[in-house]
Design a protein around this motif. Structure first.
Motif, PDB file in Angstrom:
ATOM      1  N   TYR A  17      33.302  12.976  72.162  1.00 19.96           N
ATOM      2  CA  TYR A  17      33.052  13.912  73.260  1.00 19.96           C
ATOM      3  C   TYR A  17      34.125  13.820  74.334  1.00 19.96           C
ATOM      4  CZ  TYR A  17      28.073  14.662  72.082  1.00 19.96           C
ATOM      5  OH  TYR A  17      26.879  14.993  71.501  1.00 19.96           O
ATOM      6  N   THR A  26      21.738  17.031  76.194  1.00 16.66           N
ATOM      7  CA  THR A  26      21.996  17.132  74.757  1.00 16.66           C
ATOM      8  C   THR A  26      20.922  17.996  74.101  1.00 16.66           C
ATOM      9  OG1 THR A  26      20.660  15.207  74.221  1.00 16.66           O
ATOM     10  CG2 THR A  26      22.992  14.801  74.747  1.00 16.66           C
ATOM     11  N   PHE A  32      23.549  13.293  78.327  1.00 16.99           N
ATOM     12  CA  PHE A  32      24.653  12.651  77.618  1.00 16.99           C
ATOM     13  C   PHE A  32      25.317  11.613  78.511  1.00 16.99           C
ATOM     14  CE2 PHE A  32      29.164  12.305  76.528  1.00 16.99           C
ATOM     15  CZ  PHE A  32      28.994  11.672  75.312  1.00 16.99           C
ATOM     16  N   THR A  38      25.795   6.719  71.240  1.00 19.37           N
ATOM     17  CA  THR A  38      25.109   7.893  70.709  1.00 19.37           C
ATOM     18  C   THR A  38      26.117   8.804  70.023  1.00 19.37           C
ATOM     19  OG1 THR A  38      25.361   9.081  72.796  1.00 19.37           O
ATOM     20  CG2 THR A  38      23.310   7.836  72.489  1.00 19.37           C
ATOM     21  N   ALA A  40      26.538  13.056  68.033  1.00 17.54           N
ATOM     22  CA  ALA A  40      26.029  14.346  67.577  1.00 17.54           C
ATOM     23  C   ALA A  40      26.269  14.450  66.082  1.00 17.54           C
ATOM     24  CB  ALA A  40      26.751  15.482  68.297  1.00 17.54           C
ATOM     25  N   ASN A  66      21.562  11.943  68.955  1.00 12.95           N
ATOM     26  CA  ASN A  66      20.763  12.587  70.013  1.00 12.95           C
ATOM     27  C   ASN A  66      21.276  13.980  70.362  1.00 12.95           C
ATOM     28  OD1 ASN A  66      23.056  12.024  71.530  1.00 12.95           O
ATOM     29  ND2 ASN A  66      21.927  11.250  73.284  1.00 12.95           N
ATOM     30  N   ASP A  67      22.175  14.532  69.519  1.00 16.36           N
ATOM     31  CA  ASP A  67      22.726  15.843  69.826  1.00 16.36           C
ATOM     32  C   ASP A  67      23.138  16.523  68.523  1.00 16.36           C
ATOM     33  OD1 ASP A  67      23.481  17.958  71.457  1.00 16.36           O
ATOM     34  OD2 ASP A  67      25.239  16.958  72.296  1.00 16.36           O
ATOM     35  N   SER A  80      30.074   9.261  71.181  1.00 19.90           N
ATOM     36  CA  SER A  80      30.296   8.970  72.601  1.00 19.90           C
ATOM     37  C   SER A  80      31.610   8.191  72.736  1.00 19.90           C
ATOM     38  CB  SER A  80      29.149   8.123  73.155  1.00 19.90           C
ATOM     39  OG  SER A  80      29.158   6.833  72.558  1.00 19.90           O
TER      40      SER A  80
END
Length: 103
Positions: A17, A26, A32, A38, A40, A66-67, A80
């Protein structure tokens, strides 16, 4: 005797990200945070833990999905910044990885 199924693995490209997403909501509804482990993923359920391994260096990190994303062809996970740092990929931006589901 029950046989444990082999964990699902995917090979592809990981990205991470950009800082502009810090604090954004998210797809799972969580905020986020670049400092959390974490990631996606296009379709794994939220809360799924995966191990992301760089086959070229052997480095790995465990993250929680989580995304949703990444939305770039060929990329299979968006990490992340903390997770990307643990994989040693901040300077490269994208690296080949193996993503293995552990729960």
């Amino acid at each position: 005797m029950a046989h444990e199924a082999e964990p699902e693995s995917q090979e592809g490209i990981a990205s991470f990200y950009s800082d502009r997403f810090q604090g954004a909501t998210t797809a799972s509804g969580e905020r986020f945070d670049q400092n959390q482990l974490t990631a996606a993923h296009p379709d794994l359920p939220f809360g799924t833990e995966v191990v992301v391994t760089r086959p070229d260096t052997g480095r790995e990190v465990t993250v929680v999905i989580n995304d949703r994303g990444p939305f770039v062809k060929g990329r299979i996970i968006d990490l992340s910044k903390r997770a990307a740092r643990e994989l040693g990929m901040l300077n490269r931006g994208v690296v080949p990885v193996i993503v293995t589901q552990i729960n």
